[in-house]
Design a protein around this motif. Sequence first.
Motif, PDB file in Angstrom:
ATOM      1  N   ALA A  26       0.812  -1.223   0.000  1.00 25.59           N
ATOM      2  CA  ALA A  26       0.000   0.000   0.000  1.00 25.59           C
ATOM      3  C   ALA A  26       0.842   1.269   0.000  1.00 25.59           C
ATOM      4  O   ALA A  26       0.350   2.341  -0.357  1.00 25.59           O
ATOM      5  CB  ALA A  26      -0.932   0.001   1.217  1.00 25.59           C
ATOM      6  N   LEU A  27       2.112   1.164   0.377  1.00 24.74           N
ATOM      7  CA  LEU A  27       2.946   2.361   0.497  1.00 24.74           C
ATOM      8  C   LEU A  27       3.266   2.951  -0.874  1.00 24.74           C
ATOM      9  O   LEU A  27       3.725   2.261  -1.783  1.00 24.74           O
ATOM     10  CB  LEU A  27       4.249   2.023   1.221  1.00 24.74           C
ATOM     11  CG  LEU A  27       5.192   3.210   1.461  1.00 24.74           C
ATOM     12  CD1 LEU A  27       4.551   4.219   2.422  1.00 24.74           C
ATOM     13  CD2 LEU A  27       6.534   2.724   2.012  1.00 24.74           C
ATOM     14  N   THR A  28       3.010   4.247  -1.002  1.00 24.96           N
ATOM     15  CA  THR A  28       3.386   4.990  -2.205  1.00 24.96           C
ATOM     16  C   THR A  28       4.073   6.283  -1.758  1.00 24.96           C
ATOM     17  O   THR A  28       4.270   6.509  -0.570  1.00 24.96           O
ATOM     18  CB  THR A  28       2.144   5.344  -3.056  1.00 24.96           C
ATOM     19  OG1 THR A  28       1.271   6.188  -2.272  1.00 24.96           O
ATOM     20  CG2 THR A  28       1.390   4.092  -3.473  1.00 24.96           C
ATOM     21  N   GLY A  29       4.433   7.130  -2.716  1.00 25.80           N
ATOM     22  CA  GLY A  29       4.961   8.437  -2.366  1.00 25.80           C
ATOM     23  C   GLY A  29       6.460   8.568  -2.546  1.00 25.80           C
ATOM     24  O   GLY A  29       7.152   7.625  -2.938  1.00 25.80           O
ATOM     25  N   PRO A  30       6.985   9.743  -2.222  1.00 30.38           N
ATOM     26  CA  PRO A  30       8.388  10.047  -2.516  1.00 30.38           C
ATOM     27  C   PRO A  30       9.386   9.177  -1.756  1.00 30.38           C
ATOM     28  O   PRO A  30      10.430   8.823  -2.304  1.00 30.38           O
ATOM     29  CB  PRO A  30       8.527  11.519  -2.124  1.00 30.38           C
ATOM     30  CG  PRO A  30       7.384  11.784  -1.192  1.00 30.38           C
ATOM     31  CD  PRO A  30       6.273  10.901  -1.657  1.00 30.38           C
ATOM     32  N   ILE A  31       9.098   8.836  -0.516  1.00 30.91           N
ATOM     33  CA  ILE A  31      10.054   8.006   0.238  1.00 30.91           C
ATOM     34  C   ILE A  31      10.082   6.606  -0.349  1.00 30.91           C
ATOM     35  O   ILE A  31      11.146   5.994  -0.492  1.00 30.91           O
ATOM     36  CB  ILE A  31       9.695   7.994   1.738  1.00 30.91           C
ATOM     37  CG1 ILE A  31       9.915   9.398   2.321  1.00 30.91           C
ATOM     38  CG2 ILE A  31      10.518   6.953   2.491  1.00 30.91           C
ATOM     39  CD1 ILE A  31       9.574   9.514   3.793  1.00 30.91           C
ATOM     40  N   SER A  32       8.924   6.088  -0.718  1.00 27.92           N
ATOM     41  CA  SER A  32       8.848   4.761  -1.313  1.00 27.92           C
ATOM     42  C   SER A  32       9.699   4.671  -2.577  1.00 27.92           C
ATOM     43  O   SER A  32      10.436   3.708  -2.779  1.00 27.92           O
ATOM     44  CB  SER A  32       7.388   4.421  -1.629  1.00 27.92           C
ATOM     45  OG  SER A  32       7.307   3.202  -2.324  1.00 27.92           O
ATOM     46  N   ARG A  33       9.608   5.691  -3.425  1.00 24.69           N
ATOM     47  CA  ARG A  33      10.337   5.636  -4.696  1.00 24.69           C
ATOM     48  C   ARG A  33      11.752   6.210  -4.614  1.00 24.69           C
ATOM     49  O   ARG A  33      12.459   6.306  -5.627  1.00 24.69           O
ATOM     50  CB  ARG A  33       9.543   6.331  -5.788  1.00 24.69           C
ATOM     51  CG  ARG A  33       9.244   7.786  -5.557  1.00 24.69           C
ATOM     52  CD  ARG A  33       8.445   8.384  -6.732  1.00 24.69           C
ATOM     53  NE  ARG A  33       8.135   9.782  -6.497  1.00 24.69           N
ATOM     54  CZ  ARG A  33       6.988  10.227  -6.001  1.00 24.69           C
ATOM     55  NH1 ARG A  33       6.045   9.363  -5.686  1.00 24.69           N
ATOM     56  NH2 ARG A  33       6.790  11.524  -5.835  1.00 24.69           N
ATOM     57  N   GLY A  34      12.176   6.639  -3.406  1.00 27.43           N
ATOM     58  CA  GLY A  34      13.544   7.123  -3.225  1.00 27.43           C
ATOM     59  C   GLY A  34      13.776   8.517  -3.745  1.00 27.43           C
ATOM     60  O   GLY A  34      14.897   8.868  -4.146  1.00 27.43           O
ATOM     61  N   ASP A  35      12.740   9.363  -3.723  1.00 21.20           N
ATOM     62  CA  ASP A  35      12.833  10.722  -4.262  1.00 21.20           C
ATOM     63  C   ASP A  35      13.335  11.681  -3.176  1.00 21.20           C
ATOM     64  O   ASP A  35      12.557  12.352  -2.494  1.00 21.20           O
ATOM     65  CB  ASP A  35      11.447  11.141  -4.767  1.00 21.20           C
ATOM     66  CG  ASP A  35      11.457  12.490  -5.469  1.00 21.20           C
ATOM     67  OD1 ASP A  35      12.496  13.179  -5.415  1.00 21.20           O
ATOM     68  OD2 ASP A  35      10.423  12.855  -6.052  1.00 21.20           O
ATOM     69  N   ALA A  36      14.649  11.760  -3.032  1.00 18.89           N
ATOM     70  CA  ALA A  36      15.261  12.572  -1.974  1.00 18.89           C
ATOM     71  C   ALA A  36      15.021  14.061  -2.192  1.00 18.89           C
ATOM     72  O   ALA A  36      14.884  14.824  -1.231  1.00 18.89           O
ATOM     73  CB  ALA A  36      16.757  12.277  -1.892  1.00 18.89           C
ATOM     74  N   LEU A  37      14.961  14.510  -3.442  1.00 18.93           N
ATOM     75  CA  LEU A  37      14.766  15.931  -3.709  1.00 18.93           C
ATOM     76  C   LEU A  37      13.404  16.411  -3.203  1.00 18.93           C
ATOM     77  O   LEU A  37      13.294  17.485  -2.599  1.00 18.93           O
ATOM     78  CB  LEU A  37      14.890  16.203  -5.211  1.00 18.93           C
ATOM     79  CG  LEU A  37      14.654  17.670  -5.650  1.00 18.93           C
ATOM     80  CD1 LEU A  37      15.645  18.605  -4.957  1.00 18.93           C
ATOM     81  CD2 LEU A  37      14.761  17.793  -7.170  1.00 18.93           C
ATOM     82  N   THR A  38      12.359  15.599  -3.424  1.00 22.10           N
ATOM     83  CA  THR A  38      11.025  15.974  -2.947  1.00 22.10           C
ATOM     84  C   THR A  38      10.985  16.021  -1.428  1.00 22.10           C
ATOM     85  O   THR A  38      10.410  16.936  -0.835  1.00 22.10           O
ATOM     86  CB  THR A  38       9.974  14.996  -3.490  1.00 22.10           C
ATOM     87  OG1 THR A  38       9.913  15.116  -4.914  1.00 22.10           O
ATOM     88  CG2 THR A  38       8.604  15.277  -2.903  1.00 22.10           C
ATOM     89  N   VAL A  39      11.619  15.046  -0.797  1.00 21.95           N
ATOM     90  CA  VAL A  39      11.655  15.036   0.669  1.00 21.95           C
ATOM     91  C   VAL A  39      12.374  16.275   1.183  1.00 21.95           C
ATOM     92  O   VAL A  39      11.938  16.906   2.159  1.00 21.95           O
ATOM     93  CB  VAL A  39      12.334  13.750   1.184  1.00 21.95           C
ATOM     94  CG1 VAL A  39      12.532  13.806   2.701  1.00 21.95           C
ATOM     95  CG2 VAL A  39      11.501  12.523   0.815  1.00 21.95           C
ATOM     96  N   ARG A  40      13.464  16.661   0.534  1.00 22.01           N
ATOM     97  CA  ARG A  40      14.178  17.877   0.936  1.00 22.01           C
ATOM     98  C   ARG A  40      13.271  19.102   0.814  1.00 22.01           C
ATOM     99  O   ARG A  40      13.263  19.966   1.696  1.00 22.01           O
ATOM    100  CB  ARG A  40      15.436  18.059   0.083  1.00 22.01           C
ATOM    101  CG  ARG A  40      16.200  19.351   0.402  1.00 22.01           C
ATOM    102  CD  ARG A  40      17.408  19.524  -0.490  1.00 22.01           C
ATOM    103  NE  ARG A  40      18.434  18.541  -0.177  1.00 22.01           N
ATOM    104  CZ  ARG A  40      19.293  18.646   0.838  1.00 22.01           C
ATOM    105  NH1 ARG A  40      19.232  19.706   1.654  1.00 22.01           N
ATOM    106  NH2 ARG A  40      20.197  17.726   1.042  1.00 22.01           N
TER     107      ARG A  40
END
Length: 294
Positions: free
Chosen positions: A230-244
């Motif tokens: 069920a997990l989606t989103g920037p952390i799931s896909r490894g999107d460090a720029l979005t998290v920053r």
Amino acid sequence: MPRVPVLNVVGAGRVGTTLTRLLADAGLVRPGSLYNRDPEHSRRAARYIGAGNCARNLNDMSGADLWLIAVPDDVIAQVARQLAATRYDWQGRIAFHCSGIHSASVLSDLGELGAATASLHPVQSFANPEKSRQHFTGTCCTVEGDSRASRRLTALFTGIGGRLIGIDADGKNLYHAATAVASNYLVTLFDMSRQLLAAADMSTDDANALLAPLVSGTLDNLLASNPEQALTGPISRGDALTVRRHLEALAGGCPDFLPLYLALARATLSLARRSHPENRDGHRHIESVLAEFG
């Protein structure tokens, strides 16, 4: 026909009143005495249940087969001690409470006098007794305590549509923490999301309209599969720029939410590493970004 057992309720508030009404409507118990410190609450409970006599104090209650102690968690032991000092014969009786945090041992004063004791916790909100009563079928109820009391309560609450789940006394603290996380903290997270949207100049109505399908869709996916799927989103896909960018926005505009976001991000990162190991490089970058902000 077998005799219908009499149920007394100490603390006939929303939980005690609702459960007694359900059991009485099903013909599984006969309401006996109802006691509250506020007599009007007892009278209100009797009117809602449609039966039962209002006791002036604990010694004024009639004898009963079953005793439901539905008082606040922090006074259950005190009430049990007070009941143990009354004139009642507790031999063979069943006494139980509905606390999610306490085990049956909190009723030990009654157990020493021969009562079979148990805890039975319905995992449902009782803010609206009528709504709770109408939607009780399928409610999970954890039960723990003496085998005789547990068997009797399992039969009674299965009879009103409950799903009974046995639980070990030593696990009740973690169990209750889990229910608080799933229920109370979900509300906190929703409130956090609404406040962030308000800070982005979105109205409450628009925020609710935006968040409702996200929340309900996520829950549907979660219940149909598992957290990893069920997990989606920037952390799931490894999107460090979005998290920053999230963290920079929080630090600049909503700093009070930064520690909570960081804690949730780290917990989510642990889940993402299990569910999407192919994104390990991105997960390492996210870990570094989180460390920069705390």
